[in-house]
Design an enzyme around this catalytic site. Structure first.
Site, PDB file in Angstrom:
ATOM      1  N   TRP A 148       0.796  -1.220   0.000  1.00 13.54           N
ATOM      2  CA  TRP A 148       0.000   0.000   0.000  1.00 13.54           C
ATOM      3  C   TRP A 148       0.833   1.276   0.000  1.00 13.54           C
ATOM      4  O   TRP A 148       0.336   2.353  -0.301  1.00 13.54           O
ATOM      5  CB  TRP A 148      -0.925   0.027   1.224  1.00 13.54           C
ATOM      6  CG  TRP A 148      -0.217  -0.257   2.531  1.00 13.54           C
ATOM      7  CD1 TRP A 148      -0.138  -1.472   3.161  1.00 13.54           C
ATOM      8  CD2 TRP A 148       0.507   0.666   3.348  1.00 13.54           C
ATOM      9  NE1 TRP A 148       0.601  -1.370   4.319  1.00 13.54           N
ATOM     10  CE2 TRP A 148       0.997  -0.058   4.469  1.00 13.54           C
ATOM     11  CE3 TRP A 148       0.783   2.030   3.269  1.00 13.54           C
ATOM     12  CZ2 TRP A 148       1.757   0.543   5.477  1.00 13.54           C
ATOM     13  CZ3 TRP A 148       1.529   2.623   4.270  1.00 13.54           C
ATOM     14  CH2 TRP A 148       1.999   1.876   5.356  1.00 13.54           C
ATOM     15  N   ASN A 149       2.110   1.198   0.347  1.00 20.14           N
ATOM     16  CA  ASN A 149       2.856   2.428   0.593  1.00 20.14           C
ATOM     17  C   ASN A 149       3.240   3.180  -0.677  1.00 20.14           C
ATOM     18  O   ASN A 149       3.416   4.400  -0.650  1.00 20.14           O
ATOM     19  CB  ASN A 149       4.098   2.138   1.442  1.00 20.14           C
ATOM     20  CG  ASN A 149       5.060   1.199   0.770  1.00 20.14           C
ATOM     21  OD1 ASN A 149       4.663   0.173   0.208  1.00 20.14           O
ATOM     22  ND2 ASN A 149       6.337   1.525   0.797  1.00 20.14           N
ATOM     23  N   LYS A 172      -3.197  -9.173  -6.674  1.00 19.73           N
ATOM     24  CA  LYS A 172      -3.933  -8.788  -5.473  1.00 19.73           C
ATOM     25  C   LYS A 172      -3.271  -7.556  -4.865  1.00 19.73           C
ATOM     26  O   LYS A 172      -2.198  -7.647  -4.266  1.00 19.73           O
ATOM     27  CB  LYS A 172      -3.962  -9.900  -4.417  1.00 19.73           C
ATOM     28  CG  LYS A 172      -4.988  -9.590  -3.308  1.00 19.73           C
ATOM     29  CD  LYS A 172      -4.770 -10.370  -2.035  1.00 19.73           C
ATOM     30  CE  LYS A 172      -3.845  -9.675  -1.077  1.00 19.73           C
ATOM     31  NZ  LYS A 172      -4.396  -8.406  -0.515  1.00 19.73           N
ATOM     32  N   GLY A 222       6.315  -6.321   0.392  1.00 25.23           N
ATOM     33  CA  GLY A 222       5.556  -6.029   1.606  1.00 25.23           C
ATOM     34  C   GLY A 222       6.338  -6.412   2.842  1.00 25.23           C
ATOM     35  O   GLY A 222       7.574  -6.414   2.840  1.00 25.23           O
ATOM     36  N   GLU A 244      10.467  -8.896  -1.927  1.00 25.88           N
ATOM     37  CA  GLU A 244      11.123  -7.758  -1.294  1.00 25.88           C
ATOM     38  C   GLU A 244      10.339  -7.463  -0.034  1.00 25.88           C
ATOM     39  O   GLU A 244       9.203  -6.975  -0.076  1.00 25.88           O
ATOM     40  CB  GLU A 244      11.173  -6.520  -2.182  1.00 25.88           C
ATOM     41  CG  GLU A 244      12.102  -5.461  -1.568  1.00 25.88           C
ATOM     42  CD  GLU A 244      11.792  -4.044  -1.952  1.00 25.88           C
ATOM     43  OE1 GLU A 244      10.945  -3.425  -1.273  1.00 25.88           O
ATOM     44  OE2 GLU A 244      12.384  -3.564  -2.918  1.00 25.88           O
ATOM     45  N   CYS A 278       9.992   1.476   1.976  1.00 27.99           N
ATOM     46  CA  CYS A 278      10.785   0.274   2.263  1.00 27.99           C
ATOM     47  C   CYS A 278      12.221   0.626   2.638  1.00 27.99           C
ATOM     48  O   CYS A 278      12.808  -0.015   3.507  1.00 27.99           O
ATOM     49  CB  CYS A 278      10.782  -0.653   1.045  1.00 27.99           C
ATOM     50  SG  CYS A 278       9.167  -1.322   0.628  1.00 27.99           S
TER      51      CYS A 278
END
Length: 477
Positions: A148-149, A172, A222, A244, A278
């Site tokens: 989502w980021n 997804k 994620g 990742e 991240c």
């Protein structure tokens, strides 16, 4: 209010029998998205439908797939404003940053469209009477699970690389940004043959069903916990895994740098996108000679940030993605202070609606604090004072993660030591962000496995086959 529909086997609106989820704007708590929750049975139907068109898409020429990706980039460009607004509404990213993410995604699509047709196998020198070569082929059905980021930039990278190399994809998006994923899938679907891309929405249960399905590859960006669960599920099916995961990226401030300049780099690395990146700066090791001035300058920069909703063009620090995540961030801060760290600025829960959290600076930290050892993913800058560059390197390397690291130094010998000794995928010297286009690296330890970006990502989405063709009877052709 966005009303998300799923795309399964070329049909929009399919599935959703497990109910729906609602996403709330992290700036004010109002509902902004309703999305169906895919069941395990719907996941299996999507896999079967994808399997039915996989061979046809794999048989298209590389040039045709590249042209399709250019058309997809055109469609994403046309939807850019809608995508940016949806990202801001769902996860709070300032609108200018959200637009930057969309632009980065478009650039990646075009890059892969140009690179993919030029990447091939190689010939081998064996028996003169034979033909030997190695050639890349698509894996087949690929599950792509995105975060989502930075939902558009990351998704464009993974989806673009998978599709242009001949794979069919089940996507997804995160349950926190399903409308962004839906709008993106609509843009992609305008240029793709029916069934080549499917969109499944839902939370962890849907993601777990997809990871355990009979697919050929699972690509995920994620959290480390989700990455481990995906790797475990794929071990039972034999699917290739590309991960990742999270990180706790260190920043080293050497004794010979300007502390005010270093504070600017640290603030950018720790507070951009509210720390929800991240490769955000999650822990800082400052040399004792400059630590006091560095922290003072960092506190000043943190206090000066304009906090507000992402849709306000003056906002520099938007909300966290939701209150549940804010509680986790705040819990780490409170635990560190209780264990002896000193709160210099921020670190309080603001009154009012939304999931806002102030830019926070904490010093007097120890290397063994959970705030240092674990991923925070929020606008928090904890500082550990060290007595030497060697100590800083040892502490920076001592982590369960291995995504990236930044070193601020005026010493070339220290820069050389840093990139050689730090066990991470990416080392940045004197700049927390940036780097040449098309860079790629392998994350290490709990941070993942495989190339997640750059031209090498195209290779991740293909399997190499060796071919030996001998004339019949051992003769010549």
């Amino acid at each position: 209010m966005y009303t998300v529909t799923q795309l399964i086997g070329g049909v929009w609106g399919a599935g959703g029998e497990a109910g729906e989820l609602t996403v709330h704007d992290p700036a004010d708590g109002r509902p902004v998205t309703s999305a169906p929750v895919a069941t395990a049975d719907e996941v299996d139907k999507a896999v079967a439908a994808a399997r039915g068109v996989a061979s046809e898409w794999a048989a298209t020429s590389p040039a045709e797939r590249a042209a399709t990706l250019h058309r997809i980039a055109d469609a994403v460009t046309a939807a850019a404003d809608d995508l940016a607004q949806a990202t801001t509404a769902e996860m709070g990213k300032p609108l200018a940053d959200a637009r930057g993410g969309v632009e980065a995604g478009i650039a990646t699509l075009r890059q892969y469209a140009e690179l993919a047709p030029a990447r091939g196998g190689r010939t081998l020198h064996g028996d003169p009477a034979a033909i030997d070569f190695m050639t890349p082929q698509p894996h087949g059905v690929v599950a792509v699970i995105t975060p989502w980021n930075d939902p558009v930039a990351v998704s464009c990278g993974l989806l673009g690389a998978a599709l242009v190399t001949g794979n069919v994809v089940l996507h997804k998006p995160s349950e926190r940004t399903p409308a962004t994923g839906w709008l993106l899938a609509r843009a992609f679907d305008t240029a793709l043959p029916a069934g080549v891309l499917s969109l499944l929405s839902g939370g962890p249960t849907t993601g777990a069903a997809l990871a355990a399905a009979e697919v050929d590859m699972v690509a995920h960006v994620g959290s480390s916990a989700t990455g481990r669960a995906i790797a475990t599920a794929a071990a039972g099916t034999g699917a290739k895994v590309l991960l990742e995961n999270g990180g706790s990226d260190p920043l080293i401030v050497d004794a010979d740098v300007d502390p005010s300049w270093a504070a600017g780099e640290a603030a950018l690395g720790a507070f951009a996108n509210a720390g929800q990146i991240c490769v955000a700066v999650e822990r800082i090791y400052a040399h004792r000679d400059v630590a006091e001035d560095f922290v003072a300058a960092l506190v000043e920069r943190a206090a000066a940030l304009r906090v507000g909703p992402g849709r306000d063009p003056q906002t520099q620090l938007g909300p966290l993605v939701d209150r549940r995540h804010r509680d986790q961030v705040h819990g780490q801060v409170i635990a560190a202070v209780a264990d002896g760290a000193r709160l210099r600025v921020g670190g309080t829960l603001p009154e009012g609606p939304g999931a806002f959290y102030p830019a926070t600076v904490i010093d007097h930290c120890r290397h063994d604090l959970a705030l240092i050892r674990e991923e925070t993913f929020g606008p928090v800058a904890p500082v550990v004072v060290v007595d030497s560059f060697s100590e800083a390197l040892r502490c920076a390397a001592d982590s369960p993660y291995g995504l990236a690291a930044t070193v601020l130094t005026g010493s070339m010998s220290h820069a050389q030591r840093a990139w050689r000794e730090l066990p991470v995928g990416t080392v940045k010297v004197n700049s927390v962000f940036g780097g040449a286009p098309a860079g790629a690296a392998h994350p290490r330890r709990a941070s993942g496995q495989g190339f997640g970006y750059g031209p090498e990502l195209l290779d991740e989405f293909t399997a190499t086959k060796a071919v030996h063709i001998q004339a019949p009877g051992g003769g010549h052709w």
